[in-house]
Scaffold this active site. Structure first.
Site, PDB file in Angstrom:
ATOM      1  N   GLY A   1      39.330 -35.732  30.030  1.00  0.00           N
ATOM      2  CA  GLY A   1      38.415 -34.925  30.847  1.00  0.00           C
ATOM      3  C   GLY A   1      37.960 -33.627  30.226  1.00  0.00           C
ATOM      4  O   GLY A   1      37.435 -32.762  30.925  1.00  0.00           O
TER       5      GLY A   1
ATOM      6  N   TYR B   1      31.309 -30.937  49.847  1.00  0.00           N
ATOM      7  CA  TYR B   1      32.246 -31.641  48.955  1.00  0.00           C
ATOM      8  C   TYR B   1      32.228 -33.145  49.255  1.00  0.00           C
ATOM      9  O   TYR B   1      32.468 -33.977  48.377  1.00  0.00           O
ATOM     10  CB  TYR B   1      33.646 -31.048  49.106  1.00  0.00           C
TER      11      TYR B   1
ATOM     12  N   LYS C   1      39.342 -37.465  46.702  1.00  0.00           N
ATOM     13  CA  LYS C   1      40.565 -36.678  46.436  1.00  0.00           C
ATOM     14  C   LYS C   1      41.684 -37.062  47.409  1.00  0.00           C
ATOM     15  O   LYS C   1      42.863 -37.043  47.046  1.00  0.00           O
ATOM     16  CB  LYS C   1      40.280 -35.175  46.515  1.00  0.00           C
TER      17      LYS C   1
ATOM     18  N   THR D   1      33.069 -24.730  36.426  1.00  0.00           N
ATOM     19  CA  THR D   1      32.975 -25.713  35.345  1.00  0.00           C
ATOM     20  C   THR D   1      31.702 -26.534  35.547  1.00  0.00           C
ATOM     21  O   THR D   1      31.028 -26.393  36.567  1.00  0.00           O
ATOM     22  CB  THR D   1      34.172 -26.689  35.384  1.00  0.00           C
ATOM     23  N   LEU D   2      31.445 -27.427  34.598  1.00  0.00           N
ATOM     24  CA  LEU D   2      30.274 -28.309  34.684  1.00  0.00           C
ATOM     25  C   LEU D   2      30.295 -29.125  35.974  1.00  0.00           C
ATOM     26  O   LEU D   2      29.308 -29.181  36.715  1.00  0.00           O
ATOM     27  CB  LEU D   2      30.314 -29.251  33.473  1.00  0.00           C
TER      28      LEU D   2
HETATM   29  P1  NAP Z   1      34.438 -30.876  33.882  1.00  0.00           P
HETATM   30  O1  NAP Z   1      34.687 -29.948  32.769  1.00  0.00           O
HETATM   31  O2  NAP Z   1      33.019 -31.261  34.150  1.00  0.00           O
HETATM   32  O3  NAP Z   1      35.357 -32.166  33.707  1.00  0.00           O
HETATM   33  C1  NAP Z   1      35.115 -33.393  34.366  1.00  0.00           C
HETATM   34  C2  NAP Z   1      35.324 -34.455  33.334  1.00  0.00           C
HETATM   35  O4  NAP Z   1      35.291 -35.768  33.916  1.00  0.00           O
HETATM   36  C3  NAP Z   1      34.239 -34.447  32.240  1.00  0.00           C
HETATM   37  O5  NAP Z   1      34.841 -34.444  30.976  1.00  0.00           O
HETATM   38  C4  NAP Z   1      33.504 -35.745  32.519  1.00  0.00           C
HETATM   39  O6  NAP Z   1      32.840 -36.274  31.410  1.00  0.00           O
HETATM   40  C5  NAP Z   1      34.663 -36.602  32.963  1.00  0.00           C
HETATM   41  N1  NAP Z   1      34.222 -37.887  33.480  1.00  0.00           N
HETATM   42  C6  NAP Z   1      33.342 -38.141  34.479  1.00  0.00           C
HETATM   43  N2  NAP Z   1      33.186 -39.478  34.619  1.00  0.00           N
HETATM   44  C7  NAP Z   1      33.994 -40.072  33.686  1.00  0.00           C
HETATM   45  C8  NAP Z   1      34.264 -41.404  33.315  1.00  0.00           C
HETATM   46  N3  NAP Z   1      33.682 -42.452  33.937  1.00  0.00           N
HETATM   47  N4  NAP Z   1      35.145 -41.632  32.291  1.00  0.00           N
HETATM   48  C9  NAP Z   1      35.737 -40.613  31.647  1.00  0.00           C
HETATM   49  N5  NAP Z   1      35.519 -39.322  31.948  1.00  0.00           N
HETATM   50  C10 NAP Z   1      34.649 -39.058  32.957  1.00  0.00           C
HETATM   51  O7  NAP Z   1      34.948 -30.251  35.277  1.00  0.00           O
HETATM   52  P2  NAP Z   1      36.388 -29.776  35.792  1.00  0.00           P
HETATM   53  O8  NAP Z   1      36.091 -28.902  36.946  1.00  0.00           O
HETATM   54  O9  NAP Z   1      37.206 -29.281  34.679  1.00  0.00           O
HETATM   55  O10 NAP Z   1      36.996 -31.124  36.400  1.00  0.00           O
HETATM   56  C11 NAP Z   1      38.264 -31.643  36.033  1.00  0.00           C
HETATM   57  C12 NAP Z   1      39.020 -32.082  37.284  1.00  0.00           C
HETATM   58  O11 NAP Z   1      39.381 -30.933  38.046  1.00  0.00           O
HETATM   59  C13 NAP Z   1      38.230 -32.989  38.230  1.00  0.00           C
HETATM   60  O12 NAP Z   1      39.095 -33.972  38.749  1.00  0.00           O
HETATM   61  C14 NAP Z   1      37.843 -32.035  39.334  1.00  0.00           C
HETATM   62  O13 NAP Z   1      37.588 -32.692  40.565  1.00  0.00           O
HETATM   63  C15 NAP Z   1      39.090 -31.197  39.402  1.00  0.00           C
HETATM   64  N6  NAP Z   1      38.976 -29.921  40.117  1.00  0.00           N
HETATM   65  C16 NAP Z   1      38.024 -29.029  39.767  1.00  0.00           C
HETATM   66  C17 NAP Z   1      37.927 -27.836  40.443  1.00  0.00           C
HETATM   67  C18 NAP Z   1      36.866 -26.831  40.093  1.00  0.00           C
HETATM   68  O14 NAP Z   1      36.570 -25.968  40.921  1.00  0.00           O
HETATM   69  N7  NAP Z   1      36.282 -26.881  38.917  1.00  0.00           N
HETATM   70  C19 NAP Z   1      38.829 -27.537  41.482  1.00  0.00           C
HETATM   71  C20 NAP Z   1      39.810 -28.477  41.805  1.00  0.00           C
HETATM   72  C21 NAP Z   1      39.886 -29.667  41.115  1.00  0.00           C
HETATM   73  P3  NAP Z   1      31.207 -36.163  31.409  1.00  0.00           P
HETATM   74  O15 NAP Z   1      30.889 -34.711  31.276  1.00  0.00           O
HETATM   75  O16 NAP Z   1      30.811 -37.018  30.266  1.00  0.00           O
HETATM   76  O17 NAP Z   1      30.746 -36.734  32.729  1.00  0.00           O
END
Ligand code: NAP
Length: 258
Positions: free
Chosen positions: A14, A158, A165, A196-197
């Site tokens: 990720g 959300y 989730k 993040t993205l």
């Molecule tokens: P992020 O940097 O955009 O990471 C999300 C990752 O998921 C990206 O690398 C994305 O790749 C990957 N992904 C999506 N579809 C995929 C697939 N089919 N196969 C493999 N990889 C895939 O955002 P992030 O916020 O760090 O997210 C990481 C985790 O943290 C997620 O589970 C998110 O729900 C969780 N989270 C985030 C927050 C927040 O506020 N940011 C809070 C709580 C929990 P691509 O870019 O190629 O799609």
């Protein structure tokens, strides 16, 4: 003093860029002495992930779309050949169609539901299936996924990701129950909103950041390295009695009823 994860080998899924929570987890784990492997989804991210992985001396950067079982299998085959086992994984992957992250939840179509649940929830179960035999070879292991409070309570916008989730958090409990006898622990970190993205795809995200800043007991937003350090703790022996849990790293926001 010896480092917390000295001699341990872990897989991080990720990382999209340096803002990714997965990257903060990687930095914490590398700082604590772990050897790391990374995956990327599609050629678009390959160079980015390779560049970041090089800064923590990773030798294993593998393609993996988590919806493709053959790619997941390939990752674990390669890691087994290289390392002869695995100590931990960080699952930091989620996706939902943009139309399912705006307006109300009620309009969600089956296709969007299946996509969000498949990528964001089922993928963790699939990874657990494939990772467990490698962890058994090491006498146990630790699996960590990332969740958000919107999986428990309504966070407008959300939507489908909250439903995904919820499924993910319950998967953590059932996986923890199944894999516990093999000394494999399974936990989730519920992070506060972080820019993040993926987060930018959520329509009310800026409001979420502001509300946490104003109301959370610590009166600030969560820093990504705080999530990284908690993951390093969960990968380590220090957390050996913890499994099936959702650990909040959200400046205390989840305790509020206001
Ligand atoms: P992020 O940097 O955009 O990471 C999300 C990752 O998921 C990206 O690398 C994305 O790749 C990957 N992904 C999506 N579809 C995929 C697939 N089919 N196969 C493999 N990889 C895939 O955002 P992030 O916020 O760090 O997210 C990481 C985790 O943290 C997620 O589970 C998110 O729900 C969780 N989270 C985030 C927050 C927040 O506020 N940011 C809070 C709580 C929990 P691509 O870019 O190629 O799609």
């Amino acid at each position: 003093m010896s480092k917390l994860l000295e001699g341990k080998k872990g897989l991080i899924l990720g990382v999209a860029n340096k803002r990714s929570i997965a990257w903060s987890i990687a930095q914490s784990a590398a700082r604590e002495g772990a050897e790391l492997a990374f995956t990327y989804q599609g050629e678009r991210l390959k160079e980015n992930v390779e560049g970041l992985a090089a800064t923590v001396n990773s030798k294993h950067i593998l393609p993996c779309d988590v919806t493709q079982e053959s790619q997941v299998e390939d990752v674990f085959q390669k890691l087994d050949a290289a390392w002869g086992g695995l100590d931990f994984i960080a699952h930091c992957v989620a996706f939902a169609k943009s139309e399912d992250l705006e307006g109300g939840y009620t309009k969600t179509k089956k296709d969007g539901f299946d996509t969000a649940l498949g990528v964001s929830a089922y993928s963790f179960t699939l990874l657990a299936q494939k990772a467990a035999p490698l962890m058994e070879k090491r006498g146990g292991g630790s699996m960590v996924t990332l969740t958000y409070l919107g999986g428990e309570r309504v966070m407008p916008g959300y939507n489908i990701m909250g439903v995904a989730k919820a499924a993910l958090e319950n998967s953590v409990k059932y996986l923890a129950y199944d894999l516990g006898p093999k000394n494999i622990r399974v936990n989730a970190i519920s992070a506060g909103p972080i820019n993040t993205l993926a987060a930018r795809g959520i329509s009310n995200f800026t409001d979420m950041l502001k509300i946490v800043r104003e109301k959370a007991p610590l009166r600030r937003n969560t820093e990504p390295d705080e999530v990284g350090d908690t993951a390093a703790f969960l990968f380590s022996q220090l957390s050996r009695g913890i499994t099936g849990e959702v650990i909040y790293v959200d400046c205390g926001y989840n305790i509020l009823a206001i």
